[in-house]
Design a protein around this motif. Structure first.
Motif, PDB file in Angstrom:
ATOM      1  N   LEU A 497       0.879  -1.176   0.005  1.00  0.00           N
ATOM      2  CA  LEU A 497      -0.037   0.049   0.105  1.00  0.00           C
ATOM      3  C   LEU A 497       0.955   1.259   0.012  1.00  0.00           C
ATOM      4  O   LEU A 497       0.486   2.163  -0.781  1.00  0.00           O
ATOM      5  N   GLN A 498       1.954   1.204   0.746  1.00  0.00           N
ATOM      6  CA  GLN A 498       2.600   2.439   0.710  1.00  0.00           C
ATOM      7  C   GLN A 498       3.660   2.796  -0.476  1.00  0.00           C
ATOM      8  O   GLN A 498       3.857   3.810  -0.992  1.00  0.00           O
ATOM      9  N   ALA A 499       3.978   1.502  -1.193  1.00  0.00           N
ATOM     10  CA  ALA A 499       4.807   1.521  -2.324  1.00  0.00           C
ATOM     11  C   ALA A 499       3.691   2.147  -3.325  1.00  0.00           C
ATOM     12  O   ALA A 499       4.112   3.119  -4.362  1.00  0.00           O
ATOM     13  N   VAL A 500       2.516   1.924  -3.293  1.00  0.00           N
ATOM     14  CA  VAL A 500       1.463   2.566  -4.288  1.00  0.00           C
ATOM     15  C   VAL A 500       1.340   4.357  -3.919  1.00  0.00           C
ATOM     16  O   VAL A 500       1.200   5.056  -4.805  1.00  0.00           O
ATOM     17  N   GLU A 501       1.460   4.303  -2.588  1.00  0.00           N
ATOM     18  CA  GLU A 501       1.049   5.752  -2.372  1.00  0.00           C
ATOM     19  C   GLU A 501       2.327   6.659  -2.989  1.00  0.00           C
ATOM     20  O   GLU A 501       2.157   7.896  -3.387  1.00  0.00           O
ATOM     21  N   ARG A 502       3.567   6.201  -2.865  1.00  0.00           N
ATOM     22  CA  ARG A 502       4.878   6.646  -3.350  1.00  0.00           C
ATOM     23  C   ARG A 502       4.566   6.890  -4.899  1.00  0.00           C
ATOM     24  O   ARG A 502       4.742   7.803  -5.397  1.00  0.00           O
ATOM     25  N   LYS A 503       4.096   5.981  -5.617  1.00  0.00           N
ATOM     26  CA  LYS A 503       4.021   5.961  -7.049  1.00  0.00           C
ATOM     27  C   LYS A 503       2.876   6.751  -7.370  1.00  0.00           C
ATOM     28  O   LYS A 503       3.116   7.788  -8.396  1.00  0.00           O
ATOM     29  N   ILE A 504       1.813   6.991  -6.782  1.00  0.00           N
ATOM     30  CA  ILE A 504       0.669   7.823  -7.162  1.00  0.00           C
ATOM     31  C   ILE A 504       0.756   9.406  -6.366  1.00  0.00           C
ATOM     32  O   ILE A 504      -0.077  10.402  -6.762  1.00  0.00           O
ATOM     33  N   ARG A 505       1.777   9.510  -5.722  1.00  0.00           N
ATOM     34  CA  ARG A 505       2.023  10.610  -4.759  1.00  0.00           C
ATOM     35  C   ARG A 505       0.877  11.181  -4.098  1.00  0.00           C
ATOM     36  O   ARG A 505       0.474  12.373  -4.314  1.00  0.00           O
ATOM     37  N   ARG A 506       0.086  10.343  -3.453  1.00  0.00           N
ATOM     38  CA  ARG A 506      -1.162  10.735  -2.779  1.00  0.00           C
ATOM     39  C   ARG A 506      -1.038   9.710  -1.401  1.00  0.00           C
ATOM     40  O   ARG A 506      -0.747   8.822  -1.556  1.00  0.00           O
ATOM     41  N   GLN A 507      -1.724  10.470  -0.634  1.00  0.00           N
ATOM     42  CA  GLN A 507      -2.006   9.691   0.860  1.00  0.00           C
ATOM     43  C   GLN A 507      -3.276   8.915   0.708  1.00  0.00           C
ATOM     44  O   GLN A 507      -4.244   9.419   0.294  1.00  0.00           O
ATOM     45  N   ILE A 508      -3.234   7.580   1.110  1.00  0.00           N
ATOM     46  CA  ILE A 508      -4.614   6.815   0.985  1.00  0.00           C
ATOM     47  C   ILE A 508      -5.101   6.631   2.092  1.00  0.00           C
ATOM     48  O   ILE A 508      -4.653   6.322   3.060  1.00  0.00           O
ATOM     49  N   ILE A 509      -6.338   7.356   2.212  1.00  0.00           N
ATOM     50  CA  ILE A 509      -7.175   7.178   3.491  1.00  0.00           C
ATOM     51  C   ILE A 509      -8.054   6.094   3.364  1.00  0.00           C
ATOM     52  O   ILE A 509      -8.899   5.986   2.411  1.00  0.00           O
ATOM     53  N   ILE A 510      -8.087   4.902   4.184  1.00  0.00           N
ATOM     54  CA  ILE A 510      -9.022   3.800   4.244  1.00  0.00           C
ATOM     55  C   ILE A 510     -10.153   4.081   5.194  1.00  0.00           C
ATOM     56  O   ILE A 510      -9.920   4.139   6.172  1.00  0.00           O
ATOM     57  N   LYS A 511     -11.231   4.025   4.571  1.00  0.00           N
ATOM     58  CA  LYS A 511     -12.593   4.176   5.604  1.00  0.00           C
ATOM     59  C   LYS A 511     -13.417   2.826   5.412  1.00  0.00           C
ATOM     60  O   LYS A 511     -13.682   2.542   4.304  1.00  0.00           O
ATOM     61  N   PRO A 512     -13.601   2.253   6.391  1.00  0.00           N
ATOM     62  CA  PRO A 512     -14.508   0.886   6.563  1.00  0.00           C
ATOM     63  C   PRO A 512     -15.997   1.247   6.115  1.00  0.00           C
ATOM     64  O   PRO A 512     -16.567   1.987   6.670  1.00  0.00           O
ATOM     65  N   ASP A 513     -16.682   0.051   5.295  1.00  0.00           N
ATOM     66  CA  ASP A 513     -18.014   0.351   5.265  1.00  0.00           C
ATOM     67  C   ASP A 513     -18.512  -1.034   5.477  1.00  0.00           C
ATOM     68  O   ASP A 513     -18.567  -2.004   4.687  1.00  0.00           O
ATOM     69  N   PRO A 514     -18.991  -1.328   6.952  1.00  0.00           N
ATOM     70  CA  PRO A 514     -19.516  -2.620   6.962  1.00  0.00           C
ATOM     71  C   PRO A 514     -20.739  -3.338   6.184  1.00  0.00           C
ATOM     72  O   PRO A 514     -21.069  -4.228   6.340  1.00  0.00           O
ATOM     73  N   LEU A 515     -21.478  -2.410   5.936  1.00  0.00           N
ATOM     74  CA  LEU A 515     -22.767  -2.588   5.007  1.00  0.00           C
ATOM     75  C   LEU A 515     -22.370  -3.010   3.440  1.00  0.00           C
ATOM     76  O   LEU A 515     -23.185  -3.560   2.583  1.00  0.00           O
ATOM     77  N   SER A 516     -20.980  -2.714   3.114  1.00  0.00           N
ATOM     78  CA  SER A 516     -20.822  -2.988   1.814  1.00  0.00           C
ATOM     79  C   SER A 516     -20.379  -4.497   1.539  1.00  0.00           C
ATOM     80  O   SER A 516     -20.152  -5.432   2.461  1.00  0.00           O
ATOM     81  N   HIS A 517     -20.616  -5.100   0.323  1.00  0.00           N
ATOM     82  CA  HIS A 517     -20.017  -6.291  -0.025  1.00  0.00           C
ATOM     83  C   HIS A 517     -18.815  -6.716  -0.042  1.00  0.00           C
ATOM     84  O   HIS A 517     -17.925  -5.604  -0.395  1.00  0.00           O
ATOM     85  N   ILE A 518     -17.991  -7.706   0.626  1.00  0.00           N
ATOM     86  CA  ILE A 518     -16.672  -7.933   0.537  1.00  0.00           C
ATOM     87  C   ILE A 518     -15.948  -7.751  -0.573  1.00  0.00           C
ATOM     88  O   ILE A 518     -14.770  -7.427  -0.393  1.00  0.00           O
ATOM     89  N   GLU A 519     -16.473  -7.774  -1.676  1.00  0.00           N
ATOM     90  CA  GLU A 519     -15.678  -7.624  -2.958  1.00  0.00           C
ATOM     91  C   GLU A 519     -15.971  -6.102  -3.526  1.00  0.00           C
ATOM     92  O   GLU A 519     -15.444  -5.844  -4.393  1.00  0.00           O
ATOM     93  N   GLU A 520     -16.827  -5.342  -2.946  1.00  0.00           N
ATOM     94  CA  GLU A 520     -17.050  -4.118  -3.398  1.00  0.00           C
ATOM     95  C   GLU A 520     -16.300  -3.120  -2.726  1.00  0.00           C
ATOM     96  O   GLU A 520     -15.760  -3.167  -1.331  1.00  0.00           O
ATOM     97  N   PHE A 521     -15.972  -2.070  -3.546  1.00  0.00           N
ATOM     98  CA  PHE A 521     -14.665  -0.764  -3.089  1.00  0.00           C
ATOM     99  C   PHE A 521     -15.084  -0.030  -3.806  1.00  0.00           C
ATOM    100  O   PHE A 521     -15.306   0.130  -5.165  1.00  0.00           O
ATOM    101  N   SER A 522     -14.767   1.281  -3.330  1.00  0.00           N
ATOM    102  CA  SER A 522     -14.824   2.686  -4.336  1.00  0.00           C
ATOM    103  C   SER A 522     -13.488   3.448  -3.784  1.00  0.00           C
ATOM    104  O   SER A 522     -13.099   3.478  -2.905  1.00  0.00           O
ATOM    105  N   ILE A 523     -13.081   4.271  -4.900  1.00  0.00           N
ATOM    106  CA  ILE A 523     -11.964   5.184  -4.809  1.00  0.00           C
ATOM    107  C   ILE A 523     -12.487   6.370  -5.224  1.00  0.00           C
ATOM    108  O   ILE A 523     -12.926   6.909  -6.088  1.00  0.00           O
ATOM    109  N   VAL A 524     -12.148   7.610  -4.083  1.00  0.00           N
ATOM    110  CA  VAL A 524     -12.503   9.019  -4.399  1.00  0.00           C
ATOM    111  C   VAL A 524     -11.124   9.741  -4.326  1.00  0.00           C
ATOM    112  O   VAL A 524     -10.494   9.648  -3.507  1.00  0.00           O
ATOM    113  N   ALA A 525     -10.969  10.070  -5.810  1.00  0.00           N
ATOM    114  CA  ALA A 525      -9.377  10.933  -5.717  1.00  0.00           C
ATOM    115  C   ALA A 525      -9.658  12.376  -6.354  1.00  0.00           C
ATOM    116  O   ALA A 525      -9.548  12.546  -7.474  1.00  0.00           O
ATOM    117  N   PRO A 526     -10.126  13.342  -5.570  1.00  0.00           N
ATOM    118  CA  PRO A 526     -10.350  14.894  -6.026  1.00  0.00           C
ATOM    119  C   PRO A 526      -9.000  15.091  -6.648  1.00  0.00           C
ATOM    120  O   PRO A 526      -7.910  14.893  -6.206  1.00  0.00           O
TER     121      PRO A 526
END
Length: 526
Positions: A497-526
């Motif tokens: 995960l840290q290697a990806v942060e260095r590559k895209i030059r962004r801090q990745i903030i992970i927020k848990p969503d207990p109601l989501s399906h285990i295979e679902e995810f979404s990325i918001v990158a303004p």
């Protein structure tokens, strides 16, 4: 055999028990009554020449499917095309008679004429010359709706009684193949032929063995009057409408299963018991002593461990007493049964161990087919046997076990790969579909992706996020995931995960969503 009937406000359950083991199970829910055996006045919605079939509106959620071979044509000698199982040595048909090859057996619980299963040997008119859209016809349901398919129907009406099945459009008397005494077969045929009126045919049911002339006459009079009533009612009704509803599950059970083989029939509801005893006293007084009200301190089904056995019938793995096991896998078009030695290691001879496991498996396979209502194409993968005589012994054992099944079966010999290809007539949904539904979480796949697989897919997706530029701390990417995925990304996969942060030059903030399906995810990158 014992029959257990459990009655509650919402449903009625019936269990057929052999040696304390659940052999067959069916039920009827107040809000989900079955349609097999029901007679409807329907309207033809569509005629499909390319399929030689039609869809008929009978007022149900799905239109009934009607195949050309299931259509009776007035004045025609074209008949339903099933090979005979109702007679062992069918006589040649007289002029205007339906040959025995065309007649159904009494295997179907509803007693209805089953769909053709053999190639037609006689030419007949194409369906577009028989039916037209908008035409009103009288049809009977032969199969419940299964999965996405509507119910199956026929215009060959059949009316089951206690001893006989009446078929108004045919002119033949057949005998159940389960009556094996040739003298008794001949006696019953001669009796029914002498008693029946003009047009109309009969199948003499297994329970009719030993039937008296008075019993036969009573059945014939009742069934012929019933047919007259059905025709009269149909003439006054508008399509689509229900003309005659088949018996409920309790009386179907009594009609089809209460024979001399049944030791006791238990009912755990006083009102239902009185209703059954009124019927038994009128039509089947010889069986009155076998029907009993359950008054035990333990509930009826609990006493026979029915619910636990039902739960096990929904599982993929079935253990054998020796320590071997079966794995039953269902697909859309077929069922596969795999036989394994499991914990059973035998003694000195591996071939003997394999033979013993396979022989034990055939009995359990036959039981599971009945219990689970498995129909259609079935592939059985036996453990490979080197000796031909052992293969033959296992196949004969399978045939012997299948002989007790009311549903029609056909099995081919064991192949060199140890496989048996067989078919079993499908009349209603299998037990898994009846009692369960497709898993909403895995969408019927039977699995979900592993946590690591999902985590790596997310990392791959994050690598395509636009770069944060010269000030990565000011640019963030917010990741919404299931809590279990959050844990694996922040612990085991933190370095990646840290290697990806260095590559895209962004801090990745992970927020848990207990109601989501285990295979679902979404990325918001303004």
């Amino acid at each position: 055999m014992e029959i257990l009937i459990h009655v509650s406000h919402e449903e009625t359950k019936v269990a057929l028990v052999e040696n304390r083991q659940l052999a067959e199970f069916f039920f009827e829910r107040k809000r989900e009554a079955g349609v097999v055996g029901n007679i409807y006045k329907g309207r033809v919605n569509k005629v499909l020449p390319g399929m030689q079939a039609a869809f008929v509106d009978v007022g149900l959620e799905k239109a009934a499917f009607l195949y050309v071979d299931d259509i009776y044509v007035e004045g025609s000698d074209i008949l339903p095309g099933e090979m005979p199982q109702d007679e062992q040595t069918p006589p040649p048909a007289a002029e205007g008679e339906i040959p025995a090859e065309a007649l159904p057996s009494e295997d179907s619980a509803a007693g209805v004429v089953p769909r053709p299963e053999s190639p037609r040997k006689m030419p007949r008119k194409p369906i577009e010359e028989i039916l037209t859209e908008g035409q009103e016809i009288l049809i009977q349901m032969t199969k419940e709706p299964i999965s996405t398919k509507g119910p199956r129907a026929t215009t060959y009406i059949s009316l089951p009684g206690r001893y006989l099945v009446y078929m108004p459009q045919v002119n033949h008397v057949g005998v159940s193949r389960r009556i094996t005494n040739e003298e008794e077969r001949q006696r019953l045929k001669e009796m029914v032929n002498s008693l029946k009126g003009g047009k109309g045919g009969y199948i003499i049911r297994t329970v009719a063995e030993g039937m008296s002339e008075a019993e036969a006459r009573s059945d014939i009079i009742f069934l012929e009057l019933l047919w007259q009533d059905i025709r009269s009612r149909a003439e006054t009704m508008k399509a689509p409408s229900l003309v005659r509803e088949d018996l409920d599950v309790v009386f179907r059970t009594i009609r089809d299963y209460l024979t001399h083989e049944v030791e006791t029939l238990y009912i755990d509801d006083v009102k239902e018991y009185k209703r059954v005893m009124d019927f038994i006293g009128t039509y089947m007084p010889d069986y009155a002593s076998r029907v009993r009200l359950w008054e035990g301190a333990t509930p009826l089904f609990a006493s026979y461990d029915i619910e636990r056995q039902l739960s096990k019938a929904l599982e993929k793995k079935v253990w054998l007493k020796s320590g071997g096991y079966l794995v039953i896998d269902r697909a859309e078009a077929l069922t596969v049964i795999d036989v394994n030695t499991g914990r059973f290691v035998g003694e000195n001879d591996p071939e003997s161990t394999i033979l013993q496991t396979n022989l034990e498996a055939v009995t359990e396979i036959a039981r599971q087919l009945r219990l689970r209502n498995i129909g259609g194409i079935i592939i059985i993968d036996f453990i490979d046997m080197e000796k031909e005589k052992n293969r033959e012994k296992v196949f004969l054992g399978l045939q012997e076990s299948l002989a007790h099944d009311k549903a029609r079966t056909n099995a081919l010999k064991i192949s060199d790969l140890g496989l048996v290809e067989m078919s079993r007539k499908r009349v209603r949904e299998d037990l898994v579909h009846l009692l369960g539904e497709t898993c909403a979480y895995c969408d019927g796949k039977g699995y979900t992706k592993s946590l690591r697989t999902i985590a790596y897919e997310i990392l791959e997706e994050l690598r395509s996020v636009p770069s944060g530029g010269q000030n990565p701390k000011e640019k963030k990417a917010i990741l919404f995931v299931h809590p279990e995925i959050q844990t694996i990304l922040q612990d085991e996969e933190r370095d990646f995960l840290q290697a990806v942060e260095r590559k895209i030059r962004r801090q990745i903030i992970i927020k848990p969503d207990p109601l989501s399906h285990i295979e679902e995810f979404s990325i918001v990158a303004p």
